[in-house]
Design a protein around this motif. Structure first.
Motif, mmCIF file in Angstrom:
data_model
loop_
_atom_site.group_PDB
_atom_site.id
_atom_site.type_symbol
_atom_site.label_atom_id
_atom_site.label_comp_id
_atom_site.label_asym_id
_atom_site.label_seq_id
_atom_site.Cartn_x
_atom_site.Cartn_y
_atom_site.Cartn_z
ATOM 1 N N LEU A 149 9.854 1.983 92.807
ATOM 2 C CA LEU A 149 9.846 2.585 94.142
ATOM 3 C C LEU A 149 10.832 3.748 94.246
ATOM 4 N N LEU A 150 11.867 3.701 93.430
ATOM 5 C CA LEU A 150 12.875 4.770 93.434
ATOM 6 C C LEU A 150 12.530 5.902 92.476
ATOM 7 N N GLY A 151 11.387 5.813 91.817
ATOM 8 C CA GLY A 151 10.949 6.908 90.965
ATOM 9 C C GLY A 151 11.305 6.784 89.506
ATOM 10 N N PHE A 152 11.827 5.632 89.090
ATOM 11 C CA PHE A 152 12.158 5.424 87.676
ATOM 12 C C PHE A 152 10.926 4.895 86.948
ATOM 13 N N ASN A 153 10.599 5.514 85.828
ATOM 14 C CA ASN A 153 9.421 5.090 85.070
ATOM 15 C C ASN A 153 9.635 3.756 84.370
ATOM 16 N N TYR A 154 10.878 3.465 84.033
ATOM 17 C CA TYR A 154 11.191 2.219 83.334
ATOM 18 C C TYR A 154 12.378 1.533 84.015
ATOM 19 N N PRO A 155 12.304 0.237 84.273
ATOM 20 C CA PRO A 155 13.379 -0.479 84.961
ATOM 21 C C PRO A 155 14.736 -0.370 84.276
ATOM 22 N N HIS A 156 14.735 -0.362 82.939
ATOM 23 C CA HIS A 156 16.044 -0.321 82.258
ATOM 24 C C HIS A 156 16.737 1.029 82.481
ATOM 25 N N TYR A 157 15.957 2.111 82.761
ATOM 26 C CA TYR A 157 16.584 3.390 83.119
ATOM 27 C C TYR A 157 17.325 3.251 84.440
ATOM 28 N N PHE A 158 16.697 2.555 85.391
ATOM 29 C CA PHE A 158 17.334 2.331 86.688
ATOM 30 C C PHE A 158 18.603 1.501 86.528
ATOM 31 N N THR A 159 18.530 0.444 85.732
ATOM 32 C CA THR A 159 19.706 -0.412 85.518
ATOM 33 C C THR A 159 20.845 0.379 84.906
ATOM 34 N N ARG A 160 20.517 1.204 83.925
ATOM 35 C CA ARG A 160 21.549 2.008 83.266
ATOM 36 C C ARG A 160 22.154 3.014 84.250
ATOM 37 N N PHE A 161 21.298 3.660 85.043
ATOM 38 C CA PHE A 161 21.768 4.634 86.039
ATOM 39 C C PHE A 161 22.667 3.952 87.070
ATOM 40 N N PHE A 162 22.231 2.823 87.597
ATOM 41 C CA PHE A 162 22.981 2.113 88.640
ATOM 42 C C PHE A 162 24.352 1.677 88.114
ATOM 43 N N LYS A 163 24.379 1.133 86.898
ATOM 44 C CA LYS A 163 25.649 0.653 86.340
ATOM 45 C C LYS A 163 26.607 1.806 86.053
ATOM 46 N N SER A 164 26.062 2.960 85.628
ATOM 47 C CA SER A 164 26.927 4.109 85.326
ATOM 48 C C SER A 164 27.609 4.639 86.583
ATOM 49 N N LYS A 165 26.961 4.429 87.747
ATOM 50 C CA LYS A 165 27.509 4.958 88.998
ATOM 51 C C LYS A 165 28.344 3.928 89.767
ATOM 52 N N THR A 166 28.072 2.630 89.551
ATOM 53 C CA THR A 166 28.750 1.598 90.348
ATOM 54 C C THR A 166 29.607 0.656 89.517
ATOM 55 N N GLY A 167 29.393 0.630 88.210
ATOM 56 C CA GLY A 167 30.156 -0.274 87.352
ATOM 57 C C GLY A 167 29.548 -1.663 87.262
ATOM 58 N N THR A 168 28.420 -1.883 87.912
ATOM 59 C CA THR A 168 27.759 -3.187 87.880
ATOM 60 C C THR A 168 26.256 -2.992 87.806
ATOM 61 N N THR A 169 25.527 -3.977 87.330
ATOM 62 C CA THR A 169 24.070 -3.875 87.257
ATOM 63 C C THR A 169 23.467 -4.170 88.620
ATOM 64 N N PRO A 170 22.212 -3.774 88.864
ATOM 65 C CA PRO A 170 21.560 -4.083 90.148
ATOM 66 C C PRO A 170 21.520 -5.583 90.438
ATOM 67 N N THR A 171 21.237 -6.376 89.405
ATOM 68 C CA THR A 171 21.175 -7.833 89.599
ATOM 69 C C THR A 171 22.530 -8.387 90.010
ATOM 70 N N GLU A 172 23.585 -7.945 89.341
ATOM 71 C CA GLU A 172 24.929 -8.412 89.675
ATOM 72 C C GLU A 172 25.319 -7.972 91.081
ATOM 73 N N TYR A 173 24.980 -6.720 91.439
ATOM 74 C CA TYR A 173 25.306 -6.210 92.767
ATOM 75 C C TYR A 173 24.631 -7.044 93.849
ATOM 76 N N ARG A 174 23.365 -7.372 93.649
ATOM 77 C CA ARG A 174 22.616 -8.182 94.615
ATOM 78 C C ARG A 174 23.210 -9.586 94.718
ATOM 79 N N ARG A 175 23.577 -10.178 93.595
ATOM 80 C CA ARG A 175 24.095 -11.547 93.601
ATOM 81 C C ARG A 175 25.453 -11.606 94.306
ATOM 82 N N VAL A 176 26.345 -10.670 94.005
ATOM 83 C CA VAL A 176 27.687 -10.680 94.563
ATOM 84 C C VAL A 176 27.660 -10.405 96.075
ATOM 85 N N ASN A 177 26.734 -9.544 96.514
ATOM 86 C CA ASN A 177 26.714 -9.132 97.913
ATOM 87 C C ASN A 177 25.756 -9.948 98.759
#
Length: 301
Positions: free
Chosen positions: A273-301
């Protein structure tokens, strides 16, 4: 079919303009008053292997790339090799005033200036982002042009290249300073650019165009505002402290966080939905900007 002329050298440039043989094979200064543009030359695209710095003091329609531009008094424009320009109307001799400095990249070979050219970001600007000079600034550059011309027409010896490069570097450094001054005095204009940029990016992300068109690039946004990507990013950096690319990335992260916390979609679904062709690209992008993976961010918050 579009006609394109490729100019590879200073001598070929002089030949195209019906001018005398150049005094130097790698650098030339052309008096704009000596340039004649016939009807046959109108709308022909010219692409050169040369750097060009041009100062013109009257309106003379030219098109650089896809952007039409009439020079205002004291407007200085910079073009890098492989940029295209087109005459939009015939021009008679003595109709215009100013000068054009052309030099081949080989002229800078083995010089310290060759390593510094990337610092002069204005060679990647569009013509409508030209440097507008005051009378004193114009006089300063005219003096440097006179020094360069005198050196390669009258005093060619083993030291000529060093002297010319020294003057050329002086001109570029002055231009850099003048651009910085122009940025400071155009706050209202630049604030308007920032507002347009924010509106376009927010609309792109807010209207869910990411899945259809992908993440907007600086080029995408710049084209909508009719600016070069370099100029747009420089304006954003001056006004907000970050580049246009970082600004887009920050908004993407904000959108991603909201989707992770407000929906039950999987991380893979959110990535698409965010325009990433592959989920692992999104995970890598998210972690590089926040220091955590999308799954970890969702679980903690």
């Amino acid at each position: 079919m579009e006609t394109i002329i490729k100019v590879n050298s200073i001598s070929q440039l002089h030949e195209m303009l019906n001018m005398d043989t150049p005094k130097h094979p790698l650098i030339t200064i052309i008096d704009v008053a000596d340039v004649e543009v016939t009807q046959e030359m109108v709308d022909i695209k010219v692409v050169t292997d040369l750097y060009c710095i041009a100062l013109k003091d009257v309106h003379c329609g030219m098109e650089y790339g896809r952007n039409s531009y009439d020079f205002e008094n004291g407007a200085l424009i910079f073009t890098a090799p492989l940029q295209a320009f087109t005459a939009t109307k015939p021009v008679e001799k003595n109709e215009n005033k100013g000068w054009m400095l052309f030099f081949h990249p080989s002229f800078l070979k083995k010089s310290h200036l060759s390593q510094k050219m990337s610092q002069y970001y204005f060679f990647e600007y569009h013509a409508n982002e030209a440097l507008h000079l005051s009378t004193s600034e114009r006089n300063t550059l005219n003096d440097i042009i006179s020094n360069i011309q005198k050196e390669y027409t009258e005093n060619i010896d083993c030291h000529s290249q060093k002297v010319i490069i020294s003057n050329l570097e002086l001109m570029l450094n002055y231009s850099l300073r003048f651009y910085e001054r122009q940025f400071k005095t155009r706050n209202i204009v630049h604030q308007g650019i920032v507002v347009k940029f924010e509106k376009i990016v927010n609309s792109w992300i807010g209207e869910n165009l990411l899945a259809e068109k992908g993440i907007p690039t600086v080029q995408d946004i710049a084209e909508k505002i009719n600016l070069s990507p370099n100029y747009l990013s420089d304006v954003l950096r001056k006004k907000t402290g970050i580049s246009a690319k970082d600004y887009i990335n920050n908004l993407m992260i904000r959108k991603a966080k909201a989707m992770l916390l407000s929906s039950t979609n999987s991380v893979s679904e959110i990535a698409y939905l965010l325009g990433f062709n592959y989920p692992h690209y999104f995970t890598r992008f998210f972690k590089s900007k926040t220091g955590t993976t999308p799954t970890e961010y969702r679980r903690v918050n």
